[in-house]
Design a protein around this motif. Structure first.
Motif, PDB file in Angstrom:
ATOM      1  N   UNK A 118      -1.477  -1.320   6.416  1.00  0.00           N
ATOM      2  CA  UNK A 118      -1.531  -1.575   4.967  1.00  0.00           C
ATOM      3  C   UNK A 118      -0.683  -2.786   4.577  1.00  0.00           C
ATOM      4  N   UNK A 119      -1.156  -3.527   3.607  1.00  0.00           N
ATOM      5  CA  UNK A 119      -0.430  -4.711   3.163  1.00  0.00           C
ATOM      6  C   UNK A 119       0.962  -4.355   2.640  1.00  0.00           C
ATOM      7  N   UNK A 120       1.096  -3.164   2.065  1.00  0.00           N
ATOM      8  CA  UNK A 120       2.408  -2.747   1.574  1.00  0.00           C
ATOM      9  C   UNK A 120       3.410  -2.650   2.728  1.00  0.00           C
ATOM     10  N   UNK A 121       2.945  -2.188   3.874  1.00  0.00           N
ATOM     11  CA  UNK A 121       3.814  -2.104   5.047  1.00  0.00           C
ATOM     12  C   UNK A 121       4.187  -3.505   5.533  1.00  0.00           C
ATOM     13  N   UNK A 138      -4.679 -15.562  -4.829  1.00  0.00           N
ATOM     14  CA  UNK A 138      -5.917 -15.372  -4.061  1.00  0.00           C
ATOM     15  C   UNK A 138      -5.806 -14.239  -3.050  1.00  0.00           C
ATOM     16  N   UNK A 139      -5.362 -13.101  -3.522  1.00  0.00           N
ATOM     17  CA  UNK A 139      -5.327 -11.884  -2.709  1.00  0.00           C
ATOM     18  C   UNK A 139      -6.628 -11.124  -2.962  1.00  0.00           C
ATOM     19  N   UNK A 140      -7.205 -10.557  -1.917  1.00  0.00           N
ATOM     20  CA  UNK A 140      -8.382  -9.704  -2.069  1.00  0.00           C
ATOM     21  C   UNK A 140      -7.884  -8.345  -2.552  1.00  0.00           C
ATOM     22  N   UNK A 141      -7.885  -8.147  -3.856  1.00  0.00           N
ATOM     23  CA  UNK A 141      -7.350  -6.915  -4.430  1.00  0.00           C
ATOM     24  C   UNK A 141      -8.215  -5.696  -4.124  1.00  0.00           C
TER      25      UNK A 141
END
Length: 100
Positions: free
Chosen positions: A45-48, A83-86
């Protein structure tokens, strides 16, 4: 060559992301490091990944009392990522960052 990230994730150690030199990288950008890891390990995960590049780095350097997080009395550096793929919570090849 990428490290065995899955083995590192199973350990009890903090993982940190950083740049060392142009001898082992094409760029010294943290966002490029995150993008590379994300391409090879899309299940992380991006949060990690963001924690690896912020709080965990502060912990490694012994600066986690004041850096790497948002809390009263802390002095976090804030980076805005464009430009993050949300939808998929991913950095893209067009992503870029700027220090706020």
């Amino acid at each position: 060559q990428l490290p065995n990230i899955e083995l590192l994730r199973k350990s009890s150690h903090y993982i940190t992301i950083g740049t060392d030199s142009l001898a082992s990288n094409y760029s010294l950008g943290m966002l490029e490091e995150i993008f590379t890891i994300q391409q090879h390990f899309p299940e992380i995960p991006i949060t990690e990944l963001f924690q690896w590049s912020s709080l965990n780095g502060a912990k490694l350097m012994g600066l986690d009392k004041t850096m790497g997080h948002f809390s009263p009395g802390s002095q976090p550096g804030i980076v805005q990522i464009h430009h993050v793929d949300n939808t998929h919570k991913k950095i893209t090849s067009k992503s870029f960052s700027r220090l706020i």
